[in-house]
Scaffold this motif. Sequence first.
Motif, PDB file in Angstrom:
ATOM      1  N   UNK B 129       0.836  -1.198   0.000  1.00 43.33           N
ATOM      2  CA  UNK B 129       0.000   0.000   0.000  1.00 43.33           C
ATOM      3  C   UNK B 129       0.876   1.256   0.000  1.00 43.33           C
ATOM      4  N   UNK B 130       1.941   1.226   0.786  1.00 49.54           N
ATOM      5  CA  UNK B 130       2.862   2.371   0.818  1.00 49.54           C
ATOM      6  C   UNK B 130       3.503   2.573  -0.556  1.00 49.54           C
ATOM      7  N   UNK B 131       3.781   1.463  -1.239  1.00 47.72           N
ATOM      8  CA  UNK B 131       4.403   1.541  -2.568  1.00 47.72           C
ATOM      9  C   UNK B 131       3.379   1.851  -3.660  1.00 47.72           C
ATOM     10  N   UNK B 167      -3.302 -12.085 -11.039  1.00 44.53           N
ATOM     11  CA  UNK B 167      -2.238 -12.633 -11.882  1.00 44.53           C
ATOM     12  C   UNK B 167      -0.875 -12.170 -11.395  1.00 44.53           C
ATOM     13  N   UNK B 168      -0.743 -10.862 -11.211  1.00 45.53           N
ATOM     14  CA  UNK B 168       0.548 -10.375 -10.709  1.00 45.53           C
ATOM     15  C   UNK B 168       0.390  -9.046  -9.993  1.00 45.53           C
ATOM     16  N   UNK B 169       1.366  -8.770  -9.158  1.00 44.86           N
ATOM     17  CA  UNK B 169       1.433  -7.501  -8.437  1.00 44.86           C
ATOM     18  C   UNK B 169       2.570  -6.704  -9.060  1.00 44.86           C
ATOM     19  N   UNK B 170       2.287  -5.442  -9.349  1.00 40.75           N
ATOM     20  CA  UNK B 170       3.305  -4.597  -9.970  1.00 40.75           C
ATOM     21  C   UNK B 170       3.598  -3.395  -9.101  1.00 40.75           C
ATOM     22  N   UNK B 171       4.868  -3.016  -9.067  1.00 34.34           N
ATOM     23  CA  UNK B 171       5.274  -1.807  -8.358  1.00 34.34           C
ATOM     24  C   UNK B 171       6.117  -0.984  -9.321  1.00 34.34           C
ATOM     25  N   UNK B 172       5.822   0.313  -9.381  1.00 33.33           N
ATOM     26  CA  UNK B 172       6.574   1.193 -10.278  1.00 33.33           C
ATOM     27  C   UNK B 172       8.040   1.261  -9.844  1.00 33.33           C
ATOM     28  N   UNK B 173       8.904   1.607 -10.787  1.00 30.44           N
ATOM     29  CA  UNK B 173      10.320   1.790 -10.459  1.00 30.44           C
ATOM     30  C   UNK B 173      10.435   2.862  -9.377  1.00 30.44           C
ATOM     31  N   UNK B 174      11.341   2.680  -8.408  1.00 35.57           N
ATOM     32  CA  UNK B 174      11.471   3.684  -7.348  1.00 35.57           C
ATOM     33  C   UNK B 174      11.857   5.044  -7.945  1.00 35.57           C
ATOM     34  N   UNK B 175      11.192   6.104  -7.469  1.00 38.41           N
ATOM     35  CA  UNK B 175      11.552   7.454  -7.905  1.00 38.41           C
ATOM     36  C   UNK B 175      12.966   7.770  -7.399  1.00 38.41           C
ATOM     37  N   UNK B 176      13.610   8.717  -8.038  1.00 40.03           N
ATOM     38  CA  UNK B 176      14.975   9.091  -7.638  1.00 40.03           C
ATOM     39  C   UNK B 176      14.973   9.576  -6.181  1.00 40.03           C
ATOM     40  N   UNK B 177      15.865   9.006  -5.391  1.00 39.34           N
ATOM     41  CA  UNK B 177      15.955   9.419  -3.985  1.00 39.34           C
ATOM     42  C   UNK B 177      14.836   8.879  -3.105  1.00 39.34           C
ATOM     43  N   UNK B 178      14.108   7.873  -3.596  1.00 40.29           N
ATOM     44  CA  UNK B 178      13.024   7.290  -2.793  1.00 40.29           C
ATOM     45  C   UNK B 178      13.397   5.898  -2.303  1.00 40.29           C
ATOM     46  N   UNK B 179      12.896   5.550  -1.132  1.00 39.25           N
ATOM     47  CA  UNK B 179      13.139   4.203  -0.602  1.00 39.25           C
ATOM     48  C   UNK B 179      11.993   3.811   0.315  1.00 39.25           C
ATOM     49  N   UNK B 180      11.834   2.494   0.500  1.00 39.28           N
ATOM     50  CA  UNK B 180      10.754   2.008   1.356  1.00 39.28           C
ATOM     51  C   UNK B 180      11.295   1.249   2.561  1.00 39.28           C
ATOM     52  N   UNK B 200       6.374   2.353   4.828  1.00 40.46           N
ATOM     53  CA  UNK B 200       6.503   3.736   4.367  1.00 40.46           C
ATOM     54  C   UNK B 200       7.392   3.807   3.141  1.00 40.46           C
ATOM     55  N   UNK B 201       7.091   4.779   2.292  1.00 45.33           N
ATOM     56  CA  UNK B 201       7.973   5.122   1.175  1.00 45.33           C
ATOM     57  C   UNK B 201       8.253   6.610   1.289  1.00 45.33           C
ATOM     58  N   UNK B 202       9.513   6.971   1.215  1.00 49.93           N
ATOM     59  CA  UNK B 202       9.897   8.365   1.390  1.00 49.93           C
ATOM     60  C   UNK B 202      10.847   8.763   0.272  1.00 49.93           C
ATOM     61  N   UNK B 203      10.614   9.950  -0.268  1.00 52.31           N
ATOM     62  CA  UNK B 203      11.510  10.448  -1.314  1.00 52.31           C
ATOM     63  C   UNK B 203      12.186  11.715  -0.799  1.00 52.31           C
ATOM     64  N   UNK B 204      13.512  11.723  -0.891  1.00 53.28           N
ATOM     65  CA  UNK B 204      14.291  12.877  -0.424  1.00 53.28           C
ATOM     66  C   UNK B 204      14.896  13.583  -1.639  1.00 53.28           C
ATOM     67  N   UNK B 205      14.731  14.893  -1.691  1.00 49.08           N
ATOM     68  CA  UNK B 205      15.374  15.697  -2.738  1.00 49.08           C
ATOM     69  C   UNK B 205      15.889  16.983  -2.102  1.00 49.08           C
ATOM     70  N   UNK B 206      17.132  17.306  -2.368  1.00 47.90           N
ATOM     71  CA  UNK B 206      17.764  18.506  -1.795  1.00 47.90           C
ATOM     72  C   UNK B 206      17.590  18.583  -0.275  1.00 47.90           C
TER      73      UNK B 206
END
Lengths: 157, 290
Positions: B129-131, B167-180, B200-206
């Motif tokens: 769900x976080x992803x 059939x399958x579960x899909x998750x988008x490619x991680x955004x730049x600077x993001x992690x779960x 949780x998924x968090x994306x850090x920029x600057x």
Amino acid sequence: MRKLHVTAELNGEAVEFLCEPRQTLLEVLRDVLDHTGTKEGCATGDCGACSVLLDDRVVCSCLVLAPEVEGRKLQTVEGLADGDHLHPLQRKFLEHAALQCGICTPGFLVAAKALLDRNPDPSEAEVRYHLAGNLCRCTGYDKIVRAVLDAAAEMRG
Amino acid sequence: MRELRYTAPASLAEAVSLLSDAGQDPRILAGGTDLLIQLRAGVRDAGHLVDVKRIPELNVLEASPEDGLRVGAAVPCASLVEHAAAGELYPGLVEAAALIGSTQIQSRATLAGNLCNGSPAADTTPALLALDATCVTAGPGGSRTRHVSELLVGPGRTSLEPREILVEIRVAAPAKGAADAYQRLIPRGEMDIAVVGVGAVLQIADGRVASARIALGAVGPTALLAEEAAASLVGKAPDEAALERAGALATSAARPISDKRGSAEYRRDVVSVLTRRVLASAIERARRRA
């Protein structure tokens, strides 16, 4: 009831059997194929006594339906020893007195083999986590963990 | 006990057709770690088990930084946990999958089954769900894709149609600077069901939080998003005060009940603590990627 015909590989040999769809792999191993080394403990996938290898992964045979193993490769505790030569895990379980009543032992041996096949040099913590699905009410686990670590060391040479 | 039929179709079309015969009361069998126990205990009934493990589409397992993750509904957790690229890209989802049951259960249990079983305490559901993972399904009407959030209905229930196969579960490619990240609280070290789980998924920029999603497990009828808590982080430096505030806000999103695993009050407290810890873990991972 109409029975299903299943062929599989058991400890390196081709086997075939008839089963009802509801029968578990555990029931068929013990009652049809006369491989009684695999034990029934809880029958709900909690205790690991019925552990066998299914295509090289350790599973609870009480949570596998017999027809599911069509064409698959099975290994049970009977396949560990090479004739009269015990597998190092079996020898180390004896040396370390890693068993008392013995009901959990086949499951522990098979689960430990699955670990050492994948990771020949596990840490104590890795052994304990890997074997968390195998319950023993006699030994307190310490001797079992030591036996597995010692067997791993010997097998690494 | 009534007669049971067992089939193991080799194609998706065949499986859909087998499931369409409602008179047989068919059920999908994947890992079976819940279903077989429920059948034996008489909690659920079935006249026909359709084993989906031999369908190629349900055995897909791919992970890449370009295309993201695809996990077929029959892939056991053990395969996902051993998949190096999946672990590298989605450490939170993989740590959630690694928490499910014993080694023996891992060999059989699937992400899809964890989701479809509908347990409010399922470990991988908050992680998915976080992803914002999506589910591809097949049914008599063809293929459908929907978000995991749309699947969650209530304890033991999903929005899947009776003849619909995940059939399958899909998750988008991680955004730049993001992690779960995912963590749960259980009273012991292993082999238990979550008192509270947080993904949780968090994306850090600057040096600031660019986006965040926080999902809570075992504190409501389904896994749920803590949207206010996530929104409070955006645009802020991820410091201790920001995490403290997010933890407190996550508590207000929780709707726990009291049961043998913990009181509602205890669960609310744990949500706050665990949210901070999970965010800290995701931040550390995101910083390494930024």
